[in-house]
Design an enzyme around this catalytic site. Structure first.
Site, PDB file in Angstrom:
ATOM      1  N   ARG A   1      -9.826 -10.598 -12.723  1.00 58.10           N
ATOM      2  CA  ARG A   1      -8.594  -9.949 -13.151  1.00 58.10           C
ATOM      3  C   ARG A   1      -7.519 -11.016 -13.287  1.00 58.10           C
ATOM      4  O   ARG A   1      -7.764 -12.182 -12.977  1.00 58.10           O
ATOM      5  CB  ARG A   1      -8.164  -8.873 -12.145  1.00 58.10           C
ATOM      6  N   ARG A   2      -6.326 -10.622 -13.720  1.00 56.98           N
ATOM      7  CA  ARG A   2      -5.147 -11.494 -13.800  1.00 56.98           C
ATOM      8  C   ARG A   2      -5.421 -12.808 -14.514  1.00 56.98           C
ATOM      9  O   ARG A   2      -5.019 -13.872 -14.036  1.00 56.98           O
ATOM     10  CB  ARG A   2      -4.666 -11.858 -12.389  1.00 56.98           C
TER      11      ARG A   2
ATOM     12  N   TYR B   1       1.558   5.361  -2.573  1.00 52.49           N
ATOM     13  CA  TYR B   1       1.775   6.786  -2.267  1.00 52.49           C
ATOM     14  C   TYR B   1       3.174   7.222  -2.658  1.00 52.49           C
ATOM     15  O   TYR B   1       3.414   8.404  -2.910  1.00 52.49           O
ATOM     16  CB  TYR B   1       1.477   7.084  -0.796  1.00 52.49           C
TER      17      TYR B   1
ATOM     18  N   HIS C   1       0.814  -1.210   0.000  1.00 59.24           N
ATOM     19  CA  HIS C   1       0.000   0.000   0.000  1.00 59.24           C
ATOM     20  C   HIS C   1       0.853   1.267   0.000  1.00 59.24           C
ATOM     21  O   HIS C   1       0.646   2.131  -0.851  1.00 59.24           O
ATOM     22  CB  HIS C   1      -1.062   0.044   1.094  1.00 59.24           C
TER      23      HIS C   1
ATOM     24  N   HIS D   1      -9.526   0.558 -11.121  1.00 59.02           N
ATOM     25  CA  HIS D   1      -9.139   1.520 -10.073  1.00 59.02           C
ATOM     26  C   HIS D   1      -7.690   1.965 -10.249  1.00 59.02           C
ATOM     27  O   HIS D   1      -7.386   3.152 -10.263  1.00 59.02           O
ATOM     28  CB  HIS D   1      -9.346   0.866  -8.703  1.00 59.02           C
ATOM     29  N   PHE D   2      -6.785   1.006 -10.458  1.00 56.44           N
ATOM     30  CA  PHE D   2      -5.396   1.468 -10.437  1.00 56.44           C
ATOM     31  C   PHE D   2      -4.933   2.054 -11.760  1.00 56.44           C
ATOM     32  O   PHE D   2      -3.916   2.732 -11.793  1.00 56.44           O
ATOM     33  CB  PHE D   2      -4.443   0.425  -9.837  1.00 56.44           C
ATOM     34  N   HIS D   3      -5.706   1.855 -12.834  1.00 52.04           N
ATOM     35  CA  HIS D   3      -5.325   2.602 -14.038  1.00 52.04           C
ATOM     36  C   HIS D   3      -5.756   4.066 -13.931  1.00 52.04           C
ATOM     37  O   HIS D   3      -5.207   4.925 -14.607  1.00 52.04           O
ATOM     38  CB  HIS D   3      -5.895   1.932 -15.295  1.00 52.04           C
TER      39      HIS D   3
END
Ligand code: HAS
Ligand code: CU1
Length: 573
Positions: free
Chosen positions: A442-443, A232, A228, A379-381
């Site tokens: 996913r994956r 950041y 996580h 979300h992470f794209h």
């Protein structure tokens, strides 16, 4: 004032080299992304589904780790040098960490790519989250370890520069950009300890056959302890630019320096004790620990919400300086033709949406709906793939002239490229989120199950697939345009006019912020205490359950059919 490259020619070379490595990784990683988007959606298949996982690992490692972090070290070197107004203490140390990081990244990349060639006895299709039970060739982990040690040395380099500056300026406030770099690096030191322990004590010995087994839940938990905060670590360079460069590009000044410091301190305190929010579905971690991680995660929304306020307020101030009026009318007066501005603004806009999908992920109960579905890549794209990557590309249009003294080759291509990224990502991430709600996993290279159709309420699976493929293609073209523009800028001659590198003072400057905010030792201490509180008991119970090396007789679990039948008949009777 002379351009950065003239004042600090040695540092400018390191920044240039770091960006060059970042962009090579970006090019290869983006190409892998295109292959995957077309493969998964079954539109064009040029690889076998077995190789998909090698390509996916290459995509994740090259973009999420190599591109972002090489850009970060370049940007931070620029930011520390310019904001302390002094060269780094010893340029040999600077080249040493650059060399170590590059060697490590190359070894890791070669190990992954070797997986595509059956004759080479090496592979690493373990995905960018590389925890057990998936196992890679030892060289993969060794390269990663070298890469991370390189980042530690880079941090040491910046801390040494700060120490020299401090001895000459005992009473001054830490310049804002350096403050951002130092707090980010402390967070990085604390969080990389987890992955370092996992790699050095477990994954390397296990992949070399020195130990027979590892405890998968332990390596997962150590990974997410780092996994996580790393998000950041990617985000902070983008924030550094949103706080210190974007207000200037908008024509104004940063709204509040104290608020910016509070935000970075909050990230230092709260980034690490939340990693278990990636493990809500892991059996073997008690609900109570997950609940603590969820509560901390919700607090961690605060610094980003504060950022949304401060950065938009700074943009509005800039717009009003340029004559903008009305509640929303000021938006029109912003410099939308400037690719550096537009790219960063669009990246911020998309982060607002990505942040909301993050809030949904963070809820323990709603997470069960979306975990391991394609919602998560959606979300992470939006977050790392746009808030971070698009800001880095847009920021390059500002940074490259500073470190080369050259003008950007083509601003129209730059503008087209950043807008194309945004549009491509709207298609792709929106479709991924929707697909995830339907349960598309996913994956996997083969998301379509035999004899099973996902049911859509609106649209169709075909339309979702086409959006993903179209989005992925636009993203790839955008990267090609970006790389062309950067290469052409680099190849150009220096322009006569000096580069404008002035960054104005904030409206509310550091003198208005409590001195305690600059007490880095205090914040480090509190951050460590929070980590101990959040992690000691979960780790103790994971090790207690299955042993440090996973040798507990409980695993692998087996269920006797008789016991199940007896239980069911017991319930029925
Ligand atoms: Fe996340 C999964 C929760 C932020 C990246 N996240 C992931 C994964 C990645 C990732 C890579 O709780 C997948 C890992 C894997 O492979 O399994 N995430 C959150 C939360 C936040 C969040 C609560 N994530 C990020 C950021 C990332 C990132 C940032 C990369 C950089 N995430 C999760 C959770 C999971 C997860 C669960 C696990 C899911 C699962 O089940 O597997 C928050 O930090 C978000 C806060 C953000 C906001 C938005 C503020 C808005 C701003 C915009 C201002 C606007 C501007 C422009 C400047 C509250 C700051 C204005 C423009 C004008 C024109 C006016
Ligand atoms: Cu997370």
């Amino acid at each position: 004032m002379a351009t950065f490259v003239d004042r600090y020619p040695d540092e400018a070379k390191v920044v240039q080299a770091s960006l060059a490595v970042a962009f090579i990784a970006l090019g290869i990683g983006a190409f892998f992304g295109l292959i995957q988007a077309l493969h998964r959606t079954n539109i064009i298949r040029i690889i076998s589904s077995v190789d998909y996982y090698t390509v996916l690992t290459g995509h994740g490692v090259l973009l999420a780790l190599v591109f972002t972090i090489f850009f970060l070290v370049g940007l931070f070197t620029w930011a520390v040098t310019r904001s302390l107004e002094r060269p780094l203490p010893d340029i040999r140390l600077t080249w040493a960490w650059f060399g170590l990081m590059t060697t490590g990244a190359t070894i890791t990349a070669v190990t992954i790519l070797a997986g595509l060639f059956p004759d080479i006895p090496m592979s690493a299709d373990v995905l960018y989250t590389f925890y057990a039970p998936l196992q890679a060739h030892p060289a993969f982990y060794i390269g990663l370890a070298m890469f991370i040690i390189g980042t530690w040395m880079a941090g040491a380099d910046w801390f040494l520069a700060y120490r020299e500056w401090r001895s000459e300026n005992p009473d001054e406030r830490i310049p804002l950009q350096t403050f951002m770099v130092l707090t980010t690096m402390i967070m990085w030191y604390i969080s990389t300890l987890g992955v370092a322990v996992s790699v050095v004590f477990f994954l390397i010995p296990w992949s070399m056959g020195l130990v027979d087994s590892v405890n998968p839940l332990l390596t997962r938990t150590l990974f997410w302890y780092f996994g996580h905060p790393v998000v950041y670590f990617w985000l902070m360079p983008a924030y550094l630019m949103w706080y210190t460069v974007l207000p200037k590009l908008s024509g104004g000044r940063l709204f509040s320096d104290p608020l910016a410091r509070v935000v970075f301190v909050l990230f230092l305190l709260l980034s690490t004790p939340v990693g278990i929010h990636h493990q809500y579905l892991d059996p073997g971690i008690a609900e109570g620990f997950k609940f603590i991680a969820m509560t901390n995660t919700m607090f961690l929304l605060l610094p980003s919400l504060l950022t949304a306020f401060t950065v938009v307020a700074s943009m509005e101030h800039g717009a009003r300086q340029r004559g903008g009026e009305g509640y929303l009318g000021w938006l029109g007066t912003l410099p939308w033709r400037d690719p550096a501005f537009t790219g960063m603004a669009l990246a911020g806009l998309m982060f607002a949406a990505g942040g909301f999908s993050g809030m949904i992920n963070a809820g323990m109960n709603i997470n069960y709906l979306i975990h391991n579905t394609i919602w998560v890549p959606g979300h992470f794209h939006m977050t790392v793939g746009t808030a971070v990557a698009l800001t880095m590309m847009a920021g390059t249009y500002w940074l490259l002239p500073q470190i080369t003294g050259k003008k950007v080759y083509s601003r129209p291509i730059g503008l087209l490229q950043v807008v194309m990224w945004f549009v491509g990502m709207v298609f792709m991430s929106n479709a991924m989120h929707r697909g995830g709600l339907l349960g598309i996993p996913r994956r996997t290279a083969e998301p379509q199950y035999t004899n099973f159709d996902f049911v859509t309420a609106i649209g169709s699976i075909w339309e979702i697939r086409v959006q993903i493929a179209l989005g992925g293609t636009l993203l790839f073209i955008s990267v090609v345009l970006f790389l062309f523009n950067v290469a052409a800028t680099w190849a150009d001659d220096r322009s006569e006019t000096p580069v404008d590198d002035y960054l104005p003072e904030p409206l509310s400057d550091a003198s208005g912020s409590p001195v305690i905010l600059d007490n880095l030792a205090l914040w480090t201490g509190i951050a460590v205490v929070l980590v101990i509180l959040a992690y000691t008991l979960p780790l103790a119970s994971i090790i207690g359950d299955a042993g440090i090396f996973g040798s507990s007789p409980v695993f692998p679990a087996s269920i006797s059919l008789d016991a199940v039948v007896n239980t069911i008949t017991g319930v029925i009777n």
